[in-house]
Design an enzyme around this catalytic site. Structure first.
Site, PDB file in Angstrom:
ATOM      1  N   ALA A  77       0.997  -1.343   0.162  1.00 48.52           N
ATOM      2  CA  ALA A  77      -0.331  -0.395   0.041  1.00 48.52           C
ATOM      3  C   ALA A  77       0.764   1.150  -0.359  1.00 48.52           C
ATOM      4  O   ALA A  77       0.710   2.626   0.841  1.00 48.52           O
ATOM      5  CB  ALA A  77      -1.163   0.013   1.315  1.00 48.52           C
ATOM      6  N   ASP A 101      -1.489  -4.694   3.378  1.00 48.44           N
ATOM      7  CA  ASP A 101      -0.257  -4.490   4.524  1.00 48.44           C
ATOM      8  C   ASP A 101      -0.383  -4.750   5.679  1.00 48.44           C
ATOM      9  O   ASP A 101      -1.448  -5.039   5.645  1.00 48.44           O
ATOM     10  CB  ASP A 101      -0.090  -2.729   3.415  1.00 48.44           C
ATOM     11  CG  ASP A 101       1.044  -2.234   3.693  1.00 48.44           C
ATOM     12  OD1 ASP A 101       1.974  -3.133   4.539  1.00 48.44           O
ATOM     13  OD2 ASP A 101       1.562  -1.880   2.626  1.00 48.44           O
ATOM     14  N   THR A 190      11.585  -3.006  -2.814  1.00 51.93           N
ATOM     15  CA  THR A 190      12.389  -3.470  -3.284  1.00 51.93           C
ATOM     16  C   THR A 190      13.976  -2.259  -3.704  1.00 51.93           C
ATOM     17  O   THR A 190      14.143  -2.209  -5.022  1.00 51.93           O
ATOM     18  CB  THR A 190      12.091  -3.873  -4.957  1.00 51.93           C
ATOM     19  OG1 THR A 190      12.053  -3.183  -5.505  1.00 51.93           O
ATOM     20  CG2 THR A 190      11.311  -5.133  -4.549  1.00 51.93           C
ATOM     21  N   SER A 229       6.146  -4.755  -9.077  1.00 51.25           N
ATOM     22  CA  SER A 229       6.976  -4.154  -7.642  1.00 51.25           C
ATOM     23  C   SER A 229       8.473  -3.543  -9.079  1.00 51.25           C
ATOM     24  O   SER A 229       8.560  -4.836  -9.952  1.00 51.25           O
ATOM     25  CB  SER A 229       8.247  -4.676  -6.325  1.00 51.25           C
ATOM     26  OG  SER A 229       7.289  -4.301  -5.614  1.00 51.25           O
ATOM     27  N   THR A 230       9.854  -3.065  -8.586  1.00 53.44           N
ATOM     28  CA  THR A 230      10.755  -2.797  -9.743  1.00 53.44           C
ATOM     29  C   THR A 230      11.785  -4.422  -9.400  1.00 53.44           C
ATOM     30  O   THR A 230      12.143  -3.861  -8.052  1.00 53.44           O
ATOM     31  CB  THR A 230      11.103  -2.204  -9.985  1.00 53.44           C
ATOM     32  OG1 THR A 230      10.862  -0.511 -10.688  1.00 53.44           O
ATOM     33  CG2 THR A 230      12.703  -1.134 -10.786  1.00 53.44           C
ATOM     34  N   ALA A 262       5.721   9.002 -12.710  1.00 54.59           N
ATOM     35  CA  ALA A 262       6.491   9.904 -11.720  1.00 54.59           C
ATOM     36  C   ALA A 262       5.868  10.439 -10.141  1.00 54.59           C
ATOM     37  O   ALA A 262       4.760  10.573 -10.316  1.00 54.59           O
ATOM     38  CB  ALA A 262       6.839  10.864 -12.865  1.00 54.59           C
ATOM     39  N   ALA A 321      14.641   2.091 -18.720  1.00 56.51           N
ATOM     40  CA  ALA A 321      13.994   3.249 -18.065  1.00 56.51           C
ATOM     41  C   ALA A 321      14.226   4.225 -17.555  1.00 56.51           C
ATOM     42  O   ALA A 321      14.925   5.437 -18.493  1.00 56.51           O
ATOM     43  CB  ALA A 321      12.397   2.634 -18.710  1.00 56.51           C
ATOM     44  N   CYS A 374      13.916   5.446  -7.090  1.00 54.43           N
ATOM     45  CA  CYS A 374      13.977   4.843  -8.199  1.00 54.43           C
ATOM     46  C   CYS A 374      14.982   4.904  -8.997  1.00 54.43           C
ATOM     47  O   CYS A 374      15.797   4.049  -9.087  1.00 54.43           O
ATOM     48  CB  CYS A 374      12.402   5.396  -9.223  1.00 54.43           C
ATOM     49  SG  CYS A 374      11.587   4.792  -9.089  1.00 54.43           S
TER      50      CYS A 374
END
Length: 660
Positions: A77, A101, A190, A229-230, A262, A321, A374
């Site tokens: 969350a 969560d 992560t 998730s990345t 973003a 990216a 990020c």
């Protein structure tokens, strides 16, 4: 067939074109928690194409039917899971979306008037999806017969919008919600590892692995598991292996659906996405799963913007990216250093090269470098991937992006100290900006945190901090946790957090602009806008394209009417111009957020009072209250230097030349 072999059979990108007949539950809003794959459940035709040509590979079915998605569970969350789930629920009233969560405080806040994060436009989405809405009458003409923007259907064309029941829920009951879901989105943090093998560059997968194990234990057979998730490339193998270990005879499809959001524009990025990327295995079952997820997005995203790849390409594309964007920022900051040394102007250089269509103008704003959760993390993940693949030159190339970012920040602070005669002893320095970028209260990896640490080492009398979006009490709590308990004035340190910009500048020797909020600009031209609002918000969306207005149409009209208010407009009409919203959730008497607001005198962003950009600061007033020689250090390039110098400031800006 192993997961690896099934995924890499095709390396080419594919685009799914589909026609979807939505499956809407009956009026009782009873959602079916678990439906097995059945070709008769939905009428969705998939046409798989690569570079405009149909694929001849037998791996791809061209007339595959996909199951309907009626129940989605999002695990996590945070800044990704919360907004993503909210928009999916908002745009798909027939789908039950639950965010789970284990953090009880976070879930409590999502269910209250005090959501844990701020994003422009998020409050409007929550009010409809989480709280439901009442039946209302909407005028469909751009201007009503009585000359108003919304007359309620008296004497002009109108349509009745039906009431809507809530379909977005937040809970800590993780296992139950996972077991009921057709699709499980994993959207947990992560971060970069801080210890052990790969510390400083590898991704810390502890939380992701733990959640994957829970999903494996509780997900219903046939559920679609989605990496939101990345994650490092080839994580899908880990997920599939974990699923097989816990449920060896049960089939699950694993997809990669990375977010491209973003901070500060997350809602806009979701509502007007330039692409939705879905990676799947190159099998008929993988394509059915990808099409099922694509059908969720297709309720508002044009089908041409939904792109599919193999799953490893999708995982890697997210890292690349963010790394490419970070690279552009570091590149222009390296040029800014050259501009400072030669007398060139980095804005003029950026404008000249940005006019080249091969380069473009975005992410060429020189300053103190990027922050946030990020860019640094994903570049470092790419570095670690290159190192593990024994590609040291590639790793060194991307590591240089991080080094240049740190250099840009350190160079800015060194410039401040140098201009103040190489000492901050007995001096007050004011920071304008605490969040890592404007229009958000996200402070993760904020440049301001490192700058505070560095300035404190110089022994200043005071480091004053003001941020128009962050709540002072929460800023103080974060400084104690991430900078140090002895840094705040209340604890004997030099750092003081202010809720008023002018008070923060009282008796200050220098002002440092560390976040590019519009309020800090001194130019009189241009309107202060909310970056996260849909583009249509400044234009009346009526007449609507469809006979029955979509949720997107109603949101655009809601926002447009809010912009048309006058000082005489009643508060209720400002907050709810369509007279559609249900009351806010009621807080308990011992609500800690309400108590905090009472104690600090701040309202936070609940009760409809979410942060909106305010009037620009009066720099003449700031000038009057500062100590001579009144230094301003623009780390974000938001000031008109000539105008500031006319007011009597001494201005230093990254890569930009001043007359002094």
């Amino acid at each position: 067939m192993s997961m690896a072999s099934s995924i890499v059979d095709s390396e080419e990108s594919v685009t799914l074109e589909f026609v979807t007949t939505p499956t809407t539950p009956d009026s009782s809003q009873c959602f079916t928690p678990g439906l097995p794959f059945d070709d008769n459940l939905a009428d969705t035709t998939i046409r798989v194409r690569t570079n405009g040509k149909s694929l001849s590979s037998s791996l791809f079915d061209t007339t595959t039917r996909t199951p309907p998605v009626r129940n989605i569970c999002c695990v996590g969350a945070g800044y990704v899971g919360g907004p993503t789930a909210a928009v999916i629920a908002f745009q798909n009233p027939h789908i039950r979306v639950t965010v789970v969560d284990r953090d009880e405080k976070r879930i409590r806040r999502w269910n209250s008037q005090h959501p844990p994060i701020y994003e422009p436009g998020l409050n409007d989405i929550l009010r409809v999806a989480r709280d439901g809405s009442r039946q209302c009458i909407v005028c469909t003409e751009s201007e009503c017969s009585d000359g108003s923007s919304q007359c309620g259907g008296n004497g002009c064309a109108s349509t009745t919008v039906a009431a809507r029941l809530p379909n977005l829920f937040f809970t800590t009951d993780v296992a139950k919600c996972i077991s009921e879901a057709d699709v499980v989105l994993i959207a947990v943090n992560t971060p970069t590892k801080s210890r052990g093998t790969g510390a400083g560059s590898a991704t810390d997968m502890a939380a992701f692995e733990a959640v994957t194990a829970v999903v494996a234990q509780h997900a219903r057979p046939g559920a679609i598991i989605v990496e939101k998730s990345t994650v490092p490339c080839r994580t899908a193998e880990l997920v599939q292996d974990t699923l097989s270990l816990h449920r060896p005879n049960v089939h699950f499809e694993v997809l990669s659906n990375p977010e491209f959001l973003a901070a500060g524009t997350a809602i806009k990025d979701l509502l007007t996405a330039d692409r939705i990327l879905i990676g799947s295995s190159s099998t008929p079952a993988g394509h059915r799963a990808a099409a099922a997820l694509a059908s969720v997005y297709a309720s508002w995203v044009p089908k041409s913007r939904i792109i599919t790849t193999n799953i490893f390409s999708s995982e890697l594309a997210k890292l690349v990216a963010n790394s490419m964007l970070a690279q552009r920022i570091s590149s222009i900051n390296s040029i800014a250093a050259i501009c400072d040394a030669t007398g060139a102007d980095v804005d003029e250089v950026a404008s000249a090269i940005g006019a080249d269509s091969r380069i473009g103008s975005k992410f060429l704003n020189a300053g103190i470098g990027f922050g946030g959760s990020c860019f640094k993390k994903d570049v470092l993940s790419l570095v670690y991937l290159a190192e593990t693949l024994i590609l040291p030159e590639v790793a060194e190339y991307w590591r240089a992006v991080i080094m240049m970012n740190e250099y840009s920040r350190n160079r800015f602070v060194a410039r401040v100290v140098r201009c103040l005669n190489n000492t901050l002893s007995g001096k007050k320095v004011t920071l304008f900006g605490y969040a890592f970028k404007k229009d958000t209260n996200d402070t993760r990896e904020s440049p301001a945190l490192d700058i505070i640490r560095t300035l404190a080492e110089e022994g200043p009398q005071e480091i004053a901090i003001f941020d128009p979006c962050c709540i002072p009490a929460q800023m103080e709590d974060e400084i104690r946790r991430f900078v140090g308990a002895n840094f705040l004035k209340a604890d004997g340190g030099p750092v003081a957090v202010y809720g008023n910009a002018y008070a923060a500048c009282e008796g200050s020797d220098a002002v440092m602009i560390t976040t590019a909020f519009d309020e800090f600009k001194n130019s009189a031209t241009g309107e202060i806008t909310i970056a996260g609002r849909p583009k249509a918000c400044s234009v009346d969306p009526r007449p609507f394209e469809h006979t029955e207005p979509t949720e997107g149409d109603l949101l655009a009209l809601h926002t447009y009417l809010q912009r048309m208010v006058t000082p005489a407009t009643p508060v209720a009409s400002v907050l709810d111009p369509l007279d559609r919203l249900n009351p806010f959730p009621t807080c308990t008497e011992d609500c800690p957020d309400c108590e905090l607001e009472k104690a600090t005198g701040t309202t936070g962003y609940g009760a409809g009072e979410e942060y909106v950009p305010k009037a620009r600061l009066d720099w003449r007033k700031i000038h009057y209250h500062m100590r001579k020689p009144r230094w301003v250090f623009d780390g974000r390039g938001v000031l008109d230097i000539s105008e500031m110098e006319r007011l009597g400031f001494r201005v230093e800006s990254v890569g930009r030349q001043s007359r002094s």
